[in-house]
Design a protein around this motif. Structure first.
Motif, PDB file in Angstrom:
ATOM      1  N   ALA A  53     -15.779  44.526 -15.346  1.00 41.29           N
ATOM      2  CA  ALA A  53     -16.215  45.794 -14.738  1.00 41.29           C
ATOM      3  C   ALA A  53     -16.736  45.564 -13.321  1.00 41.29           C
ATOM      4  O   ALA A  53     -16.453  46.354 -12.414  1.00 41.29           O
ATOM      5  N   GLN A  54     -17.476  44.507 -13.122  1.00 41.59           N
ATOM      6  CA  GLN A  54     -18.002  44.217 -11.789  1.00 41.59           C
ATOM      7  C   GLN A  54     -16.879  43.833 -10.835  1.00 41.59           C
ATOM      8  O   GLN A  54     -16.869  44.270  -9.685  1.00 41.59           O
ATOM      9  N   TYR A  95       2.417  42.934  -8.081  1.00 42.55           N
ATOM     10  CA  TYR A  95       1.576  44.120  -8.254  1.00 42.55           C
ATOM     11  C   TYR A  95       2.054  45.347  -7.485  1.00 42.55           C
ATOM     12  O   TYR A  95       1.846  46.463  -7.918  1.00 42.55           O
ATOM     13  N   ARG A  96       2.635  45.156  -6.337  1.00 40.77           N
ATOM     14  CA  ARG A  96       3.058  46.275  -5.504  1.00 40.77           C
ATOM     15  C   ARG A  96       4.488  46.656  -5.837  1.00 40.77           C
ATOM     16  O   ARG A  96       5.323  45.795  -6.098  1.00 40.77           O
ATOM     17  N   THR A  97       4.767  47.941  -5.798  1.00 40.74           N
ATOM     18  CA  THR A  97       6.134  48.442  -5.972  1.00 40.74           C
ATOM     19  C   THR A  97       6.366  49.527  -4.930  1.00 40.74           C
ATOM     20  O   THR A  97       5.420  49.988  -4.285  1.00 40.74           O
ATOM     21  N   GLU A  98       7.607  49.924  -4.783  1.00 36.86           N
ATOM     22  CA  GLU A  98       7.885  51.037  -3.877  1.00 36.86           C
ATOM     23  C   GLU A  98       7.166  52.286  -4.345  1.00 36.86           C
ATOM     24  O   GLU A  98       6.659  53.064  -3.545  1.00 36.86           O
ATOM     25  N   ALA A  99       7.122  52.492  -5.656  1.00 36.62           N
ATOM     26  CA  ALA A  99       6.454  53.665  -6.208  1.00 36.62           C
ATOM     27  C   ALA A  99       4.934  53.574  -6.079  1.00 36.62           C
ATOM     28  O   ALA A  99       4.256  54.606  -5.989  1.00 36.62           O
ATOM     29  N   ASP A 100       4.389  52.373  -6.081  1.00 33.31           N
ATOM     30  CA  ASP A 100       2.940  52.171  -5.969  1.00 33.31           C
ATOM     31  C   ASP A 100       2.661  51.034  -4.996  1.00 33.31           C
ATOM     32  O   ASP A 100       2.373  49.904  -5.391  1.00 33.31           O
ATOM     33  N   PRO A 101       2.748  51.332  -3.684  1.00 31.46           N
ATOM     34  CA  PRO A 101       2.540  50.273  -2.686  1.00 31.46           C
ATOM     35  C   PRO A 101       1.116  49.710  -2.680  1.00 31.46           C
ATOM     36  O   PRO A 101       0.874  48.658  -2.110  1.00 31.46           O
ATOM     37  N   ASP A 102       0.191  50.398  -3.330  1.00 30.10           N
ATOM     38  CA  ASP A 102      -1.185  49.906  -3.445  1.00 30.10           C
ATOM     39  C   ASP A 102      -1.488  49.425  -4.856  1.00 30.10           C
ATOM     40  O   ASP A 102      -2.643  49.412  -5.287  1.00 30.10           O
ATOM     41  N   GLY A 103      -0.442  49.005  -5.579  1.00 31.89           N
ATOM     42  CA  GLY A 103      -0.611  48.569  -6.959  1.00 31.89           C
ATOM     43  C   GLY A 103      -1.549  47.398  -7.120  1.00 31.89           C
ATOM     44  O   GLY A 103      -2.187  47.248  -8.168  1.00 31.89           O
ATOM     45  N   ASP A 104      -1.671  46.561  -6.082  1.00 31.25           N
ATOM     46  CA  ASP A 104      -2.599  45.431  -6.170  1.00 31.25           C
ATOM     47  C   ASP A 104      -4.030  45.929  -6.354  1.00 31.25           C
ATOM     48  O   ASP A 104      -4.801  45.354  -7.118  1.00 31.25           O
ATOM     49  N   PHE A 105      -4.370  47.026  -5.703  1.00 26.95           N
ATOM     50  CA  PHE A 105      -5.714  47.598  -5.848  1.00 26.95           C
ATOM     51  C   PHE A 105      -5.763  48.665  -6.940  1.00 26.95           C
ATOM     52  O   PHE A 105      -6.715  48.723  -7.711  1.00 26.95           O
ATOM     53  N   ASP A 106      -4.725  49.504  -7.018  1.00 29.31           N
ATOM     54  CA  ASP A 106      -4.722  50.572  -8.020  1.00 29.31           C
ATOM     55  C   ASP A 106      -4.768  50.014  -9.439  1.00 29.31           C
ATOM     56  O   ASP A 106      -5.377  50.608 -10.325  1.00 29.31           O
ATOM     57  N   GLY A 107      -4.126  48.889  -9.673  1.00 30.84           N
ATOM     58  CA  GLY A 107      -4.082  48.302 -11.014  1.00 30.84           C
ATOM     59  C   GLY A 107      -5.237  47.373 -11.330  1.00 30.84           C
ATOM     60  O   GLY A 107      -5.265  46.766 -12.398  1.00 30.84           O
ATOM     61  N   ALA A 108      -6.191  47.270 -10.438  1.00 30.47           N
ATOM     62  CA  ALA A 108      -7.350  46.390 -10.641  1.00 30.47           C
ATOM     63  C   ALA A 108      -8.373  47.135 -11.503  1.00 30.47           C
ATOM     64  O   ALA A 108      -9.348  47.694 -11.004  1.00 30.47           O
ATOM     65  N   VAL A 109      -8.126  47.128 -12.795  1.00 34.35           N
ATOM     66  CA  VAL A 109      -8.949  47.879 -13.745  1.00 34.35           C
ATOM     67  C   VAL A 109      -9.879  46.934 -14.499  1.00 34.35           C
ATOM     68  O   VAL A 109      -9.593  45.739 -14.627  1.00 34.35           O
ATOM     69  N   PRO A 110     -10.985  47.467 -15.019  1.00 33.08           N
ATOM     70  CA  PRO A 110     -11.992  46.624 -15.681  1.00 33.08           C
ATOM     71  C   PRO A 110     -11.590  46.183 -17.083  1.00 33.08           C
ATOM     72  O   PRO A 110     -12.189  46.555 -18.083  1.00 33.08           O
ATOM     73  N   LEU A 173     -18.515  43.605  -0.769  1.00 34.30           N
ATOM     74  CA  LEU A 173     -18.341  44.050  -2.153  1.00 34.30           C
ATOM     75  C   LEU A 173     -19.336  43.359  -3.075  1.00 34.30           C
ATOM     76  O   LEU A 173     -19.980  44.002  -3.915  1.00 34.30           O
ATOM     77  N   ARG A 174     -19.476  42.048  -2.943  1.00 33.89           N
ATOM     78  CA  ARG A 174     -20.389  41.299  -3.808  1.00 33.89           C
ATOM     79  C   ARG A 174     -21.835  41.702  -3.558  1.00 33.89           C
ATOM     80  O   ARG A 174     -22.615  41.873  -4.497  1.00 33.89           O
ATOM     81  N   GLU A 175     -22.195  41.873  -2.309  1.00 27.34           N
ATOM     82  CA  GLU A 175     -23.573  42.270  -2.019  1.00 27.34           C
ATOM     83  C   GLU A 175     -23.880  43.625  -2.642  1.00 27.34           C
ATOM     84  O   GLU A 175     -24.977  43.854  -3.153  1.00 27.34           O
ATOM     85  N   ARG A 176     -22.909  44.519  -2.650  1.00 27.95           N
ATOM     86  CA  ARG A 176     -23.098  45.841  -3.250  1.00 27.95           C
ATOM     87  C   ARG A 176     -23.241  45.750  -4.763  1.00 27.95           C
ATOM     88  O   ARG A 176     -23.965  46.523  -5.377  1.00 27.95           O
ATOM     89  N   ILE A 177     -22.587  44.783  -5.384  1.00 29.96           N
ATOM     90  CA  ILE A 177     -22.637  44.630  -6.836  1.00 29.96           C
ATOM     91  C   ILE A 177     -23.994  44.094  -7.288  1.00 29.96           C
ATOM     92  O   ILE A 177     -24.623  44.655  -8.187  1.00 29.96           O
ATOM     93  N   ASP A 178     -24.441  43.000  -6.688  1.00 32.19           N
ATOM     94  CA  ASP A 178     -25.685  42.384  -7.183  1.00 32.19           C
ATOM     95  C   ASP A 178     -26.597  41.825  -6.102  1.00 32.19           C
ATOM     96  O   ASP A 178     -27.555  41.110  -6.400  1.00 32.19           O
ATOM     97  N   GLY A 179     -26.303  42.142  -4.840  1.00 37.10           N
ATOM     98  CA  GLY A 179     -27.192  41.712  -3.765  1.00 37.10           C
ATOM     99  C   GLY A 179     -26.981  40.290  -3.281  1.00 37.10           C
ATOM    100  O   GLY A 179     -27.647  39.838  -2.349  1.00 37.10           O
ATOM    101  N   ARG A 180     -26.038  39.563  -3.890  1.00 37.75           N
ATOM    102  CA  ARG A 180     -25.829  38.177  -3.496  1.00 37.75           C
ATOM    103  C   ARG A 180     -24.945  38.108  -2.257  1.00 37.75           C
ATOM    104  O   ARG A 180     -23.964  38.821  -2.140  1.00 37.75           O
TER     105      ARG A 180
END
Length: 183
Positions: A53-54, A95-110, A173-180
């Motif tokens: 999730a983090q 991860y990326r496809t023509e249909a989902d060029p942002d699949g690397d980020f869109d598919g990053a699920v917890p 991103l990490r600092e936002r998650i736990d301040g580190r």
């Protein structure tokens, strides 16, 4: 989170950092690979100790950026430059496809399985890159960038830049998650 006016929690003390102790007087290939190794270690460090999730937590609207998305993105970047453009393999993006060029980020699920698969794929691409660079007869090996010829040397410099830019995102991103924060 750190108290106001105090330095945020560091990942490791500078002297104990895993990026320390690499070659300092190497030739051009060794130098470029050492810089790339350190950038990769930085990405791993920024992601260490986090659950699915983090790792999948998005930065801020409307961005889809997450640490897990960065791992997936950099996997496809290494794959495209080294397998496709330099080794000339038929290796479509993971991860990326023509249909989902942002699949690397869109598919990053917890999902722990998605996280494990992402790290396995990243490690496989890193290993391929390392073998390719080691076995290359020189840094003047030429591939095609999509805009013309490009040397292995230029691709390595680009990869150091690519990881460096995204490791800046990973810091935030990490600092936002736990301040580190890291050095």
């Amino acid at each position: 989170m750190s108290a106001p006016g105090k330095r945020a929690d560091m990942f490791v003390e500078f002297e104990a950092g895993p990026r320390e102790g690499g070659p300092t007087l190497g030739d051009e290939r060794a130098t470029l690979m050492e810089y790339l190794r350190c950038q990769r270690l930085t990405l791993e460090l920024k992601c260490s100790g986090l659950d699915a999730a983090q790792l999948a937590r998005r930065s801020v609207e409307p961005s889809t950026m997450s640490l897990l998305g960065l791992v997936r993105h950099l996997t496809d970047v290494e794959r495209r430059w080294f397998r496709v453009r330099l080794a000339r393999q038929d290796a479509p993006p993971l991860y990326r496809t023509e249909a989902d060029p942002d699949g690397d980020f869109d598919g990053a699920v917890p999902d722990p399985a998605v996280v494990a698969q992402a790290w396995d794929a990243w490690r496989a691409e890193v290993a391929f890159t390392d073998r390719f660079v080691t076995e290359a007869p020189g840094l003047d090996v030429v591939g095609h960038s999509g805009q013309g010829p490009i040397s292995l040397r230029e691709v390595l410099v680009h990869m150091v830049e690519e990881y460096g830019r995204h490791n800046g995102h990973a810091d935030l991103l990490r600092e936002r998650i736990d301040g580190r924060v890291g050095q």
